[in-house]
Scaffold this active site. Sequence first.
Site, short mmCIF file in Angstrom:
data_model
loop_
_atom_site.label_atom_id
_atom_site.label_comp_id
_atom_site.label_asym_id
_atom_site.label_seq_id
_atom_site.Cartn_x
_atom_site.Cartn_y
_atom_site.Cartn_z
N HIS B 67 0.82 -1.21 0.00
CA HIS B 67 0.00 0.00 0.00
C HIS B 67 0.86 1.27 0.00
O HIS B 67 0.57 2.24 -0.70
CB HIS B 67 -0.93 -0.04 1.22
CG HIS B 67 -1.68 1.22 1.46
ND1 HIS B 67 -1.28 2.16 2.38
CD2 HIS B 67 -2.80 1.72 0.87
CE1 HIS B 67 -2.13 3.18 2.36
NE2 HIS B 67 -3.05 2.94 1.46
N GLU B 70 2.12 1.86 -3.41
CA GLU B 70 1.04 2.43 -4.23
C GLU B 70 1.01 3.96 -4.09
O GLU B 70 0.93 4.69 -5.08
CB GLU B 70 -0.31 1.84 -3.79
CG GLU B 70 -1.53 2.54 -4.38
CD GLU B 70 -2.68 2.67 -3.38
OE1 GLU B 70 -3.03 1.68 -2.71
OE2 GLU B 70 -3.21 3.79 -3.24
N HIS B 71 1.13 4.45 -2.86
CA HIS B 71 1.14 5.90 -2.65
C HIS B 71 2.33 6.56 -3.32
O HIS B 71 2.21 7.65 -3.88
CB HIS B 71 1.20 6.21 -1.14
CG HIS B 71 -0.13 6.31 -0.49
ND1 HIS B 71 -0.56 7.46 0.12
CD2 HIS B 71 -1.14 5.42 -0.36
CE1 HIS B 71 -1.78 7.26 0.62
NE2 HIS B 71 -2.14 6.03 0.34
N GLU B 143 -4.55 8.11 7.10
CA GLU B 143 -5.43 7.14 6.45
C GLU B 143 -5.73 5.98 7.41
O GLU B 143 -6.87 5.54 7.55
CB GLU B 143 -4.77 6.61 5.16
CG GLU B 143 -5.71 5.77 4.30
CD GLU B 143 -5.07 5.32 2.98
OE1 GLU B 143 -3.88 5.64 2.74
OE2 GLU B 143 -5.75 4.62 2.22
#
Lengths: 426, 430
Positions: B67, B70-71, B143
Amino acid sequence: MPYKIQEVKRGIKTHMIETNKFKTNLFAIFLSVPLNRESVTQNALIPAVLRRGTANLKTQEEISIALENMYGATLDCGVEKTGDNQTLKFYLETLNDTFLPEQENLSKKAIELLLDVVFNPLTENRNFKKEYVDSEKKTIKRLIEGKIDNKDMYAYNRCIEEMYKNKPYGLYKYGYIEDLDKLDEKNLYEDYKKLLNEAKIDIFVSGNFGNDDIIDVINENINIVNLKPREDKHIINTEEKEKKEKVEVQTIQEPKDVTQGKLVIGLDIDFYEPDSKYAMCLYNVILGESATSKMFQNVREKAGLAYSARSTYVRQKNNIFIRAGIEISNYEKAVNIIKEQLEDMKNGKFTEEDIENAKKYMVAGIKTVQDEQDSEITYYMGQELSGKLIYFEDYINKINDVTREQIDQIAKNININTIYFLKNNE
Amino acid sequence: MQIIENSKVKEKLYVEKLENGLTVMIMPKANIQKKYMIWATNFGSIDNRFIAPNEKEETSIPDGVAHFLEHKMFEQPNGTNSLDTLTALGVNANAYTTTDHTSYLFECTDNFIPALDELMDYVQNPYFTDENVEKEKGIIGQEIKMYDDYPQWAVYMNAMRNMYKNNPIKIDIAGTIESISKIDKEVLYKCYNTFYHPSNMVMCFAGDFEPEKLLEEVKKRLKSTEKHGEIKRIYPEEPGEIVKKESVQKMEVSMPIFVIGIKDSLDNKNCNNDSIIKKHIAIEILLNMLIGKSSKLYKDLYESELITGEPYLEYEFSKQYAHIAITGQSNNPKQVLEKLQEEIKKMKSNEIDLEHFKRIKNMIYGNYVKEYDDVAEICRMFVADYMKGINSFGYIENYKQVTPEYTKQVLNEVFNEEKTVISIIEKCTN
């Protein structure tokens, strides 16, 4: 034109969107009335009771079985706050006959079922069925209590409530628990009959209906035949009516069980000109709607304060709401950065490129509205409630015609009304 | 290109496996304004131990790397950010990470080719620095905290932890504030070089396209790559049994929420595609027959106010895990579970109600057909199924073959009381 509107009777319209793009047909019925404290709760309760049983399909189970037999048709009911109106919404989606494994005419069955749900409920001694009303009162009670379950939405709704104290738009769309207690199968049925006589009624059909005249099916349906013409009392939703006064900024901090602070800033747009809503849309995209916006770039990317940081333009009320989820200790910092962005907008610190990007963003959004049946219906219904119809192409042209001066003018007339912060229990 | 046609939904899928190993899938949709694309790699949150190609040593990475990567993929060497560049094109770009894959995507009406340029450029050119990695920790931290405030997420993750002892599905996709603090640019590059090779990736398009022409556009933009050896993924041994039957956490909710989980055996790995699909369909039918909207149990639960609305029913599986999840809201979740178990027992000891069975099967058919209206939905579905080794059309092809007898057999095999857990979020009292 693939979009046709017909007046069935005064205050009652059918809207036909003919399209063969989809595998489904979608039917929708909207009943719209002015929003007020006296009727908000009963209007929230009515759809919940209606979906429990019709004169022909008396229980929820029978309705579910009928829907499953239609290859999993879906029935959706609810209420929405649309500016100063409350709209009761009923949707039924079925497969388009072309995609059925066996030949069948589902469209007619589907619209008749939906009309029955809205206009031909199960009654007992000329009242609603008591059991259904009692049970759905509890459902609505839970929805009202459930406000707190989604902390982002809770904070957003609380900010609106504080900005519109004692005004229709400040009401919660599901109403109030103390008002629920007063409702029973008798008075709710009276309210319902009154609603049927007074509401603005819009019936949408979207899809491919072959040779069937689906509008005739609606016009000839006994439920529709029985409705009386009515004086349409809904509030026309336009930004021009929203006069704002300069108010002192109100700051509210509320403690709840949260790990992240939820910041909501309500802005007043104290400006109106014909067609200024297009410039307001663009102002909002530049400020906080897109990934190149000032909010996203400065609050998230530069300062790393938030994951989610954006703004929403509420056209009907001429407001913008800025929302961000932040570390509770970063409250001051975040508010200051957001204020700087508003100042920068006022001082014209945005580029030609920002404007162009915002235009592209809006245009792409409008074009894709037609790719989804429900968003197309929502678009046309919004136009219907604002009292003037603008087709997609005109909308796009008007967006493209907006000048920097128009956006500048809006930027100079935007003021913070409320800063609301949901933080942890200390 | 290979053309797979489905006559029921009247759609065609064009598929090509390129020399470098990349699979490209294209579904043309005429008259739709929106064009949608996903480029995905078979690297998700559960892939946290592996032996990279041409290496001997095992690499073990902190939770949340897929993840985090991905950022960071959007960051460019010249200081720009590809998300901004795509947005400036009027394109709606995004990315997401699941347990078994990471997707980069955009949807647009205009500027498709420039957007394709940008997406293919940034996915093939990572740029990580100590500074940009550090800054992201603040954003991802928020997040993670946002999810901490979602009771729905907490109740789901607790259910996973009740079912799985070792399988990394029990960790949060984004990791924890603690685990991401250990991520640095070296680990990001290592994972990028291991998993972002064309042979480990798939591209899917839906919209108004000419497939052959589009394929050429894709080929032009692919960087040449060395042949990639095998990635050896290491997953801990997972026992068949569950960890614990029940967990309760307190949060500020208006009414308790629950997830009932039933852990399934992992013989999916050895099944062929059609049999996995058939099993999935049978489980969907069973769940709806047991507790769906027209079921007797639902009616009883609703009328006795034990549930407030239709529970959300799902069979979730990948190559590494498989379970049922039933999500709902109730003042007494344990009683819901008891009643469900009674109902399962009853169903096991009776014949399948054929009328009910047929009705639910038709409903499920309708649900599958509806998936083909939205280009975004189409791409997400084909990519997610691809990662499981499945072609999504298989659901419509196989639905007829799911018989009541077979469904009964699945009921007996999968709906096992010993493997059933419940996770509850209760109201806190302050």
